[in-house]
Design a protein around this motif. Structure first.
Motif, short mmCIF file in Angstrom:
data_model
loop_
_atom_site.label_atom_id
_atom_site.label_comp_id
_atom_site.label_asym_id
_atom_site.label_seq_id
_atom_site.Cartn_x
_atom_site.Cartn_y
_atom_site.Cartn_z
N UNK A 183 46.50 0.28 46.77
CA UNK A 183 45.76 0.07 48.02
C UNK A 183 44.50 -0.75 47.75
N UNK A 184 43.83 -0.45 46.65
CA UNK A 184 42.63 -1.19 46.27
C UNK A 184 42.96 -2.67 46.01
N UNK A 185 44.06 -2.94 45.31
CA UNK A 185 44.45 -4.32 45.01
C UNK A 185 44.79 -5.09 46.28
N UNK A 186 45.47 -4.43 47.22
CA UNK A 186 45.79 -5.09 48.48
C UNK A 186 44.50 -5.41 49.24
N UNK A 187 43.52 -4.51 49.21
CA UNK A 187 42.24 -4.75 49.88
C UNK A 187 41.50 -5.92 49.24
N UNK A 188 41.53 -6.02 47.91
CA UNK A 188 40.87 -7.13 47.22
C UNK A 188 41.56 -8.45 47.54
N UNK A 189 42.89 -8.44 47.55
CA UNK A 189 43.64 -9.66 47.89
C UNK A 189 43.33 -10.08 49.32
N UNK A 190 43.24 -9.12 50.22
CA UNK A 190 42.89 -9.44 51.61
C UNK A 190 41.51 -10.09 51.68
N UNK A 191 40.54 -9.55 50.94
CA UNK A 191 39.19 -10.13 50.96
C UNK A 191 39.18 -11.55 50.38
N UNK A 192 39.93 -11.75 49.32
CA UNK A 192 39.98 -13.09 48.71
C UNK A 192 40.55 -14.10 49.69
N UNK A 193 41.66 -13.76 50.33
CA UNK A 193 42.27 -14.71 51.25
C UNK A 193 41.51 -14.82 52.56
N UNK A 194 40.75 -13.81 52.91
CA UNK A 194 39.89 -13.91 54.07
C UNK A 194 38.77 -14.92 53.82
N UNK A 195 38.19 -14.88 52.65
CA UNK A 195 37.16 -15.86 52.28
C UNK A 195 37.78 -17.25 52.17
N UNK A 196 39.00 -17.31 51.68
CA UNK A 196 39.69 -18.60 51.56
C UNK A 196 39.88 -19.24 52.92
N UNK A 197 40.24 -18.48 53.93
CA UNK A 197 40.40 -19.03 55.27
C UNK A 197 39.06 -19.52 55.80
N UNK A 198 38.01 -18.78 55.52
CA UNK A 198 36.68 -19.21 55.98
C UNK A 198 36.26 -20.51 55.29
N UNK A 199 36.72 -20.74 54.08
CA UNK A 199 36.41 -21.99 53.38
C UNK A 199 37.32 -23.13 53.81
N UNK A 200 38.53 -22.83 54.26
CA UNK A 200 39.46 -23.88 54.66
C UNK A 200 39.25 -24.37 56.09
N UNK A 201 38.67 -23.55 56.94
CA UNK A 201 38.50 -23.96 58.34
C UNK A 201 37.65 -25.22 58.53
#
Length: 114
Positions: free
Chosen positions: A54-72
């Motif tokens: 569950x912790x790893x899924x949360x970290x992956x979500x945070x990483x890709x959430x920041x990635x979307x903010x950088x790609x927009x």
């Protein structure tokens, strides 16, 4: 103008007083006084094991959430600057993210098994 300000003050006062007058205060009991901790039982020990997956899924979500903010803003950047340099930057950024996703996939962090 004074009428408008007094109406605003009266509405604000009513909005603060109505919840105080209309609320029903339940009797405090053990269930109401205990803290709610997102589905965890507060009466048990706090040293229960936490799911690493569950912790790893949360970290992956945070990483890709920041990635979307950088790609927009990338299309705006490409419109304002040198297209070749920004295309190389975007491609390298996406390749790093894809290699990271592939690494997580190979290690089994994306498999959600119970």
């Amino acid at each position: 103008m004074i009428l408008f300000i007094s109406m605003i003050f009266l509405i604000a006062l009513l909005l603060m007083l109505i919840p105080l007058m209309s609320s029903q205060h339940p009797k405090p009991d053990r269930e109401n006084l205990s803290p709610f901790e997102c589905g965890f039982d507060p009466k048990n020990t706090s040293r229960t094991p936490f799911s690493l997956q569950f912790f790893l899924i949360a970290v992956i979500f945070l990483i890709f959430d920041v990635e979307i903010a950088l790609l927009l803003p990338m299309p705006i950047i490409m419109a304002n600057f040198n297209t070749t340099n920004t295309l190389v930057l975007i491609t390298s950024f996406l390749l790093i993210l894809l290699f990271g996703l592939y690494y997580e996939w190979l290690n089994g962090a994306l498999n959600w098994t119970i």
